[in-house]
Structures are given as structure tokens and as C-alpha cells.
Design a protein around this motif. Structure first.
Motif, PDB file in Angstrom:
ATOM      1  N   ILE A  16      -1.942   0.074   3.094  1.00 52.43           N
ATOM      2  CA  ILE A  16      -1.131  -0.983   2.473  1.00 52.43           C
ATOM      3  C   ILE A  16      -0.713  -2.024   3.507  1.00 52.43           C
ATOM      4  O   ILE A  16      -0.767  -3.230   3.254  1.00 52.43           O
ATOM      5  CB  ILE A  16       0.098  -0.386   1.757  1.00 52.43           C
ATOM      6  CG1 ILE A  16      -0.382   0.307   0.470  1.00 52.43           C
ATOM      7  CG2 ILE A  16       1.142  -1.449   1.446  1.00 52.43           C
ATOM      8  CD1 ILE A  16       0.718   0.771  -0.429  1.00 52.43           C
ATOM      9  N   ARG A  17      -0.341  -1.544   4.692  1.00 53.89           N
ATOM     10  CA  ARG A  17       0.093  -2.496   5.718  1.00 53.89           C
ATOM     11  C   ARG A  17      -1.055  -3.381   6.191  1.00 53.89           C
ATOM     12  O   ARG A  17      -0.880  -4.576   6.419  1.00 53.89           O
ATOM     13  CB  ARG A  17       0.712  -1.736   6.894  1.00 53.89           C
ATOM     14  CG  ARG A  17       2.069  -1.151   6.575  1.00 53.89           C
ATOM     15  CD  ARG A  17       2.820  -0.754   7.830  1.00 53.89           C
ATOM     16  NE  ARG A  17       2.236   0.405   8.482  1.00 53.89           N
ATOM     17  CZ  ARG A  17       2.636   1.659   8.319  1.00 53.89           C
ATOM     18  NH1 ARG A  17       3.641   1.926   7.506  1.00 53.89           N
ATOM     19  NH2 ARG A  17       2.055   2.651   8.963  1.00 53.89           N
ATOM     20  N   SER A  27      -1.928 -17.833   6.019  1.00 53.40           N
ATOM     21  CA  SER A  27      -0.858 -18.683   6.562  1.00 53.40           C
ATOM     22  C   SER A  27       0.281 -18.914   5.574  1.00 53.40           C
ATOM     23  O   SER A  27       1.295 -19.475   5.928  1.00 53.40           O
ATOM     24  CB  SER A  27      -1.391 -20.034   7.020  1.00 53.40           C
ATOM     25  OG  SER A  27      -1.448 -20.939   5.934  1.00 53.40           O
ATOM     26  N   ARG A  28       0.103 -18.498   4.352  1.00 49.59           N
ATOM     27  CA  ARG A  28       1.189 -18.633   3.400  1.00 49.59           C
ATOM     28  C   ARG A  28       2.247 -17.569   3.669  1.00 49.59           C
ATOM     29  O   ARG A  28       1.962 -16.525   4.234  1.00 49.59           O
ATOM     30  CB  ARG A  28       0.657 -18.450   1.979  1.00 49.59           C
ATOM     31  CG  ARG A  28       0.092 -19.718   1.386  1.00 49.59           C
ATOM     32  CD  ARG A  28      -0.459 -19.451   0.018  1.00 49.59           C
ATOM     33  NE  ARG A  28      -1.849 -19.035   0.140  1.00 49.59           N
ATOM     34  CZ  ARG A  28      -2.857 -19.602  -0.535  1.00 49.59           C
ATOM     35  NH1 ARG A  28      -2.638 -20.578  -1.373  1.00 49.59           N
ATOM     36  NH2 ARG A  28      -4.081 -19.172  -0.374  1.00 49.59           N
ATOM     37  N   ALA A  29       3.462 -17.827   3.229  1.00 50.34           N
ATOM     38  CA  ALA A  29       4.513 -16.817   3.279  1.00 50.34           C
ATOM     39  C   ALA A  29       4.637 -16.204   1.891  1.00 50.34           C
ATOM     40  O   ALA A  29       4.572 -16.911   0.887  1.00 50.34           O
ATOM     41  CB  ALA A  29       5.835 -17.429   3.712  1.00 50.34           C
ATOM     42  N   TYR A  30       4.754 -14.902   1.822  1.00 50.00           N
ATOM     43  CA  TYR A  30       4.838 -14.209   0.547  1.00 50.00           C
ATOM     44  C   TYR A  30       6.160 -13.461   0.450  1.00 50.00           C
ATOM     45  O   TYR A  30       6.699 -13.014   1.460  1.00 50.00           O
ATOM     46  CB  TYR A  30       3.708 -13.191   0.421  1.00 50.00           C
ATOM     47  CG  TYR A  30       2.346 -13.792   0.195  1.00 50.00           C
ATOM     48  CD1 TYR A  30       1.748 -13.715  -1.060  1.00 50.00           C
ATOM     49  CD2 TYR A  30       1.642 -14.403   1.228  1.00 50.00           C
ATOM     50  CE1 TYR A  30       0.484 -14.236  -1.281  1.00 50.00           C
ATOM     51  CE2 TYR A  30       0.380 -14.939   1.018  1.00 50.00           C
ATOM     52  CZ  TYR A  30      -0.191 -14.852  -0.238  1.00 50.00           C
ATOM     53  OH  TYR A  30      -1.429 -15.368  -0.456  1.00 50.00           O
ATOM     54  N   THR A  31       6.654 -13.299  -0.777  1.00 49.93           N
ATOM     55  CA  THR A  31       7.858 -12.482  -0.959  1.00 49.93           C
ATOM     56  C   THR A  31       7.454 -11.020  -1.050  1.00 49.93           C
ATOM     57  O   THR A  31       6.286 -10.690  -1.273  1.00 49.93           O
ATOM     58  CB  THR A  31       8.595 -12.857  -2.255  1.00 49.93           C
ATOM     59  OG1 THR A  31       7.759 -12.513  -3.362  1.00 49.93           O
ATOM     60  CG2 THR A  31       8.923 -14.333  -2.304  1.00 49.93           C
ATOM     61  N   ILE A  37       2.813  -6.542  -5.579  1.00 50.22           N
ATOM     62  CA  ILE A  37       1.844  -6.726  -6.669  1.00 50.22           C
ATOM     63  C   ILE A  37       0.418  -6.766  -6.119  1.00 50.22           C
ATOM     64  O   ILE A  37      -0.472  -6.089  -6.622  1.00 50.22           O
ATOM     65  CB  ILE A  37       2.161  -8.010  -7.465  1.00 50.22           C
ATOM     66  CG1 ILE A  37       3.465  -7.812  -8.246  1.00 50.22           C
ATOM     67  CG2 ILE A  37       1.023  -8.363  -8.413  1.00 50.22           C
ATOM     68  CD1 ILE A  37       4.091  -9.091  -8.757  1.00 50.22           C
ATOM     69  N   VAL A  38       0.230  -7.541  -5.059  1.00 52.05           N
ATOM     70  CA  VAL A  38      -1.104  -7.636  -4.450  1.00 52.05           C
ATOM     71  C   VAL A  38      -1.593  -6.258  -4.017  1.00 52.05           C
ATOM     72  O   VAL A  38      -2.748  -5.893  -4.222  1.00 52.05           O
ATOM     73  CB  VAL A  38      -1.075  -8.576  -3.223  1.00 52.05           C
ATOM     74  CG1 VAL A  38      -2.376  -8.477  -2.428  1.00 52.05           C
ATOM     75  CG2 VAL A  38      -0.832 -10.008  -3.654  1.00 52.05           C
TER      76      VAL A  38
END
Lengths: 225, 225
Positions: A16-17, A27-31, A37-38
Motif C-alpha cells: 500500500i505504501r 506531483s499532485r497532493a492527495y488527501t 480509495i486509490v
DNA sequence: TTAATAGTTCAATCTGGAATTAACAATGGA
DNA sequence: TCCATTGTTAATTCCAGATTGAACTATTAA
């Protein structure tokens, strides 16, 4: 040292990590929830994994209201994940066969443009004497360069105010040449996305060049694709 | 793709396996038993781990009599392990403080010389017009270069017979510049070890330059240390 | 103030994969 | 030939660390 490499490897090695790192490579930041979910796991579990990644200094988090935006902590992390991805079986063959849409051709690296296009643009900027490669792998922006960037609406003086290094080299694992990173690299990517010269593909670091983009690349950088 | 990155990451991520990769980074080939001793585990267990690394194409094995010599399968593997090692906390600070003996200064990369010394020698060879950087990140050996290498007892014609690429660039993670790899890079390292210009430190990729080596580096490559 | 959403923390459980035990195959030397 | 050495394989055990469930805090919106 041996203990250290084991620790880091174990942190990266959990499925998972590793998927989180892979996802953040665009390069996007995700919550936290988006990442859960991903990765198809529970928010609690993701929270635990993110805590471990944070503790190992692989991620950085920005609090904004009730959201927490996670992103890679540094270019080194992105670099390591990229390097690992080159070990995936068949990836080489794939890269050769389906060109122009795959990640070796045009992609983001951390927060700037990479791949063949990233390298070509960087080389063009150097050839036109807008950038000069200096010691320590930094780029100097020439007077002409500053005029050029201002002309395409990138305010160099403004970038200089930032704490971040203005312009430096970043090694490209597919091209094995330098491309531009730093505040200027990021600004250039942002600009090109904003102008719709390029578009990010969903769930991939691959980038599509729009028709408008093709024209702009030819005019600004003498690149014919 | 996501599944693939998880698999590879899990293979690399196991503590004993990461230690094996780290150990093999010095370009030497090790037997199963030697690796078991280094990793402080049983031969059976090491055998199981080696089988997994082999299956993932991260290692290569040579059978010789009753011994089996394990080594890294490719430069990509070495590259990935190096990249991961840059994520170890404090490694940057260490590299800056204790210079001249640490791996950023002088070390092997896979099977050739890397670090500051590796980069300096490569640059010297290019400056003296013994090597010329060509497209595809290959080096051409010039006529003068061939004479030079023959003069220090490296038979270029012999190297040409090998299947391996003669001379190409390899990216250096510490210097972020190119150093020489390929058959010539390997031959040069072998030669320098054999002449006792440099010595390998035990259990490390760090390399020591002997007094004899200092003199030779100054004479052959104009390097003053 | 209440409810909803985003996210974390902590205890209890569960499980994949490492480690162990035992048996076996192949090489080389005496 | 025998036996020590190197190394693998297959069956079983075991445990670190992932997952789950429940309770908690913090923010936002109505």
C-alpha cells in the motif's frame, strides 16, 4: 548503515505504501481519503501507513482546514520511486513499442516536466542562451532568459522571492540527461498546464501534448514533434 | 502497473533482501553462504530469499562447481538501490562532513569507478580528447584514446570483442554528473585495483586511494587531490 | 447547536510470508 | 569409495505488522 537501508526498504516495500508513493509521483497532493480509495483500503489503515511514511520523511503534509494534503517530501523520493519502477519486468519493452503516449516520452517528474519533452525543452533553453549550466548543477537565468520568461508570463523576480532553489538540473531516468527542475521548472509546468499546451492523464504521470501545445512548442522552443 | 510496482517494492523491501542488494552493490559476486553470514541468517533462509530475487530478475547467478556466485542482474538494479540509499536519514549531512573516505567521494558503482573521483577521471578523459560523448550516451574512443589506454595496458581491441557495450555514461547520484561505465569502465577499475592505485574497503563500496594511486592520478589524469 | 465530513488513535484480531526443521542433491577431495 | 561442503527444496511453525472496529478530535455548514 545496513540497519538504515533495511528500515527504509521496509517502509517503501509495503504494497500500500509503495502504491501511495507511486500515486504521488504525479506531483499532485492527495488527501488521506483519496489515497485510501486509490489503494482500496480503509481510511484508518491509510492513516496508519501515511503516519509511517511521514515519520520516515518520505512525505510532507499540508493542513488546510479539515483536509490534509499529502505529497512527496523531496525530489530524492521521486527519484527513488522512478528508479524502482525501471525494475518492473517488461517496462523497457513497453517503452520502446508504444511511444509518444508513454511516460518515457512526456511525463511529469515530481512537480516539473520530464521525459523526452522535458529534456528537449531544457536543451532548447540552454541553446538559446536563456539558461546557463553552472557549478553545483544550478542554472543561471541570463538577461535574455529573464526577458523570455517574462514574455510568456513567468515572473522571475517573483520566483526569486521563494525559498526554493530557482533553477537546477534533475536527472532523467529514461533519457539519462538533465531536465529543468526547481521553482522555474515548476512554474513552467504550471504555465503550460494552465495554457492547455499539455494535459495530465488521469492516474498517470504521462502527459498529452495538445494541438495548441504543438504549435507553442515549435514557436517557443523550436521543437518539431 | 500498480500491481507491478507493489510486487517489485515488496521484493526489494524485505530487510534481508535489501541487505543482500546493498551488499552486492560493491560489484563483487558473493556465494549463498557468504550472504547468509553477512545477513546473519540461515543458509536455507538465504536460499529462499535469493530464489525470490532471482525470480524478479534482480540478481544473476553463475554456477561454478558446487558454488553459486550471485551478483546484481543489471546496472538498473544498482541504480535503484543507490537511489533508495539517498533516502536514509542524515546521509546527506554525513556525506558533507566526513569527506574523502565516504562513498560520495570515491566508490564503485556496480562494476566501475564512481563518486567524485569517477566523475573527475571521466571528465579528464573527455578533456584530453581520449573519449568523445556521442548520442545515446555512448562514448567513442578516439585514436589518441586508444593509444593512451593501450599505454596503460588496457587492450581496447580485446574489449571490442566482448558482447558488452564498450563505453557509455552512467549517472552518478552523488555528483549528478556522468561517469564512465561499460566494458572500458570495468577494465579501468580492474586495472587500477590490480596496480594497487586504489583499494576496496571491506563491506563497503568506498574506495581508498593509495599513495601510488595519488601519483598515478596526477600523472595520467592531471588530478590533484 | 446539531449534524456531517475528514481524519486520527488505540486496542484487539488476523494473516502472509519469513524462519525453522528436516531431508535431499551435487560437487570435489581423500 | 566415503564423507565433508555447498546449496536447495518441502513441510511446518510462528510472529511482526497489517487490518479491523470502536471511539475520538477538528472543521465546516446548516
Amino acid at each position: 548503515m545496513e540497519i538504515q537501508i533495511k528500515k527504509i526498504a521496509a517502509i517503501i516495500g509495503e504494497p500500500i505504501r509503495s502504491l501511495v508513493l507511486w500515486t504521488l509521483l504525479d506531483s499532485r497532493a492527495y488527501t488521506s481519503l483519496e489515497l485510501a480509495i486509490v489503494a482500496e483500503t480503509s481510511p484508518q489503515n491509510m492513516s496508519m501507513h501515511l503516519a509511517k511514511l511521514l515519520e520516515a520523511n518520505l512525505l510532507h503534509v499540508d493542513k488546510q482546514g479539515r483536509h490534509r494534503y499529502y505529497r512527496l517530501a523531496s525530489a530524492e523520493v521521486a527519484f527513488a520511486v522512478e528508479a524502482i519502477s525501471t525494475l518492473i519486468p517488461d517496462i523497457k519493452r513497453k517503452n520502446i513499442t508504444d511511444n509518444n503516449t508513454d511516460v518515457t516520452y512526456c511525463r511529469t517528474c515530481y512537480d516539473h516536466l520530464a521525459g523526452k519533452i522535458g529534456v528537449l525543452i531544457t536543451e532548447s533553453l540552454v541553446n538559446k542562451n536563456f539558461l546557463q549550466l553552472k557549478a553545483n548543477n544550478h542554472y543561471d537565468i541570463t538577461a535574455e532568459g529573464e526577458l523570455f520568461f517574462n514574455s510568456i508570463d513567468i515572473d522571475i523576480e517573483n520566483l526569486r522571492q521563494k525559498k526554493r532553489i530557482l533553477a537546477k538540473t534533475c536527472l532523467d531516468w529514461s533519457e539519462r540527461k538533465y531536465h529543468l527542475s526547481g521553482a522555474l521548472g515548476q512554474a513552467l509546468l504550471d504555465k503550460m498546464l494552465h495554457e492547455d499546451l499539455i494535459r495530465k492523464k488521469k492516474n498517470s504521470r504521462a502527459i498529452i501534448i495538445t494541438h495548441k501545445g504543438e504549435i507553442a512548442l515549435r514557436e517557443r522552443f523550436d521543437l518539431k514533434l
